[in-house]
Design a protein around this motif. Structure first.
Motif, mmCIF file in Angstrom:
data_model
loop_
_atom_site.group_PDB
_atom_site.id
_atom_site.type_symbol
_atom_site.label_atom_id
_atom_site.label_comp_id
_atom_site.label_asym_id
_atom_site.label_seq_id
_atom_site.Cartn_x
_atom_site.Cartn_y
_atom_site.Cartn_z
ATOM 1 N N GLU A 20 0.808 -1.215 0.000
ATOM 2 C CA GLU A 20 0.000 0.000 0.000
ATOM 3 C C GLU A 20 0.842 1.267 0.000
ATOM 4 O OE1 GLU A 20 -2.613 -0.134 3.379
ATOM 5 O OE2 GLU A 20 -0.977 -0.134 4.795
ATOM 6 N N ASN A 21 2.063 1.220 0.523
ATOM 7 C CA ASN A 21 2.916 2.407 0.487
ATOM 8 C C ASN A 21 3.324 2.752 -0.943
ATOM 9 O OD1 ASN A 21 3.092 2.982 3.333
ATOM 10 N ND2 ASN A 21 4.315 1.124 3.496
ATOM 11 N N ASP A 28 -0.528 8.999 -5.850
ATOM 12 C CA ASP A 28 -0.444 10.292 -5.160
ATOM 13 C C ASP A 28 -1.626 10.496 -4.216
ATOM 14 O OD1 ASP A 28 0.784 12.697 -4.482
ATOM 15 O OD2 ASP A 28 -0.255 13.823 -6.052
ATOM 16 N N VAL A 29 -1.909 9.449 -3.438
ATOM 17 C CA VAL A 29 -2.926 9.506 -2.383
ATOM 18 C C VAL A 29 -2.279 8.986 -1.101
ATOM 19 C CG1 VAL A 29 -4.862 9.171 -3.984
ATOM 20 C CG2 VAL A 29 -3.862 7.195 -2.837
ATOM 21 N N ARG A 35 -6.899 2.765 2.560
ATOM 22 C CA ARG A 35 -7.605 1.995 3.593
ATOM 23 C C ARG A 35 -9.090 2.339 3.601
ATOM 24 N NH1 ARG A 35 -2.815 2.676 8.090
ATOM 25 N NH2 ARG A 35 -1.408 1.203 7.077
ATOM 26 N N ASN A 36 -9.419 3.596 3.400
ATOM 27 C CA ASN A 36 -10.833 3.992 3.319
ATOM 28 C C ASN A 36 -11.506 3.358 2.111
ATOM 29 O OD1 ASN A 36 -10.958 5.577 5.640
ATOM 30 N ND2 ASN A 36 -10.328 7.424 4.552
ATOM 31 N N GLY A 43 -15.259 -1.300 -5.888
ATOM 32 C CA GLY A 43 -15.494 -0.182 -6.785
ATOM 33 C C GLY A 43 -14.919 1.142 -6.321
ATOM 34 N N GLU A 44 -14.463 1.222 -5.075
ATOM 35 C CA GLU A 44 -13.937 2.481 -4.568
ATOM 36 C C GLU A 44 -12.469 2.683 -4.901
ATOM 37 O OE1 GLU A 44 -15.334 5.185 -2.976
ATOM 38 O OE2 GLU A 44 -17.218 4.237 -3.517
ATOM 39 N N GLY A 45 -11.750 1.638 -5.090
ATOM 40 C CA GLY A 45 -10.319 1.728 -5.373
ATOM 41 C C GLY A 45 -9.872 0.529 -6.173
#
Length: 71
Positions: A20-21, A28-29, A35-36, A43-45
């Motif tokens: 995830e890093n 660029d998030v 995690r959200n 569908g969110e990420g």
């Protein structure tokens, strides 16, 4: 008794799964945003995989996510 699972459909090469890093830096998030997205659901990420307690993303899924976002 442990069931044997057939994992023949999994064919990842070294370096194909990223943490995830790294994906946060590429998109660029923040890691918190990733995690959200996972918490909100499908569908969110980008698609992710849980390997024990580890969260990993496939580079192909990341490319698909970026391509869909640009469309």
């Amino acid at each position: 008794m442990t069931a044997n699972k057939d994992h023949s459909d999994i064919d990842f090469q070294p370096g194909e799964l990223i943490d995830e890093n790294e994906i946060a830096a590429i998109l660029d998030v923040s890691v918190c945003t990733l995690r959200n997205w996972r918490w909100k659901g499908e569908g969110e990420g980008p698609k992710y995989r849980k390997i024990g307690r580890l969260v990993r993303y496939a580079r192909t899924d990341l490319a698909r996510f970026i391509g869909e976002a640009q469309a």
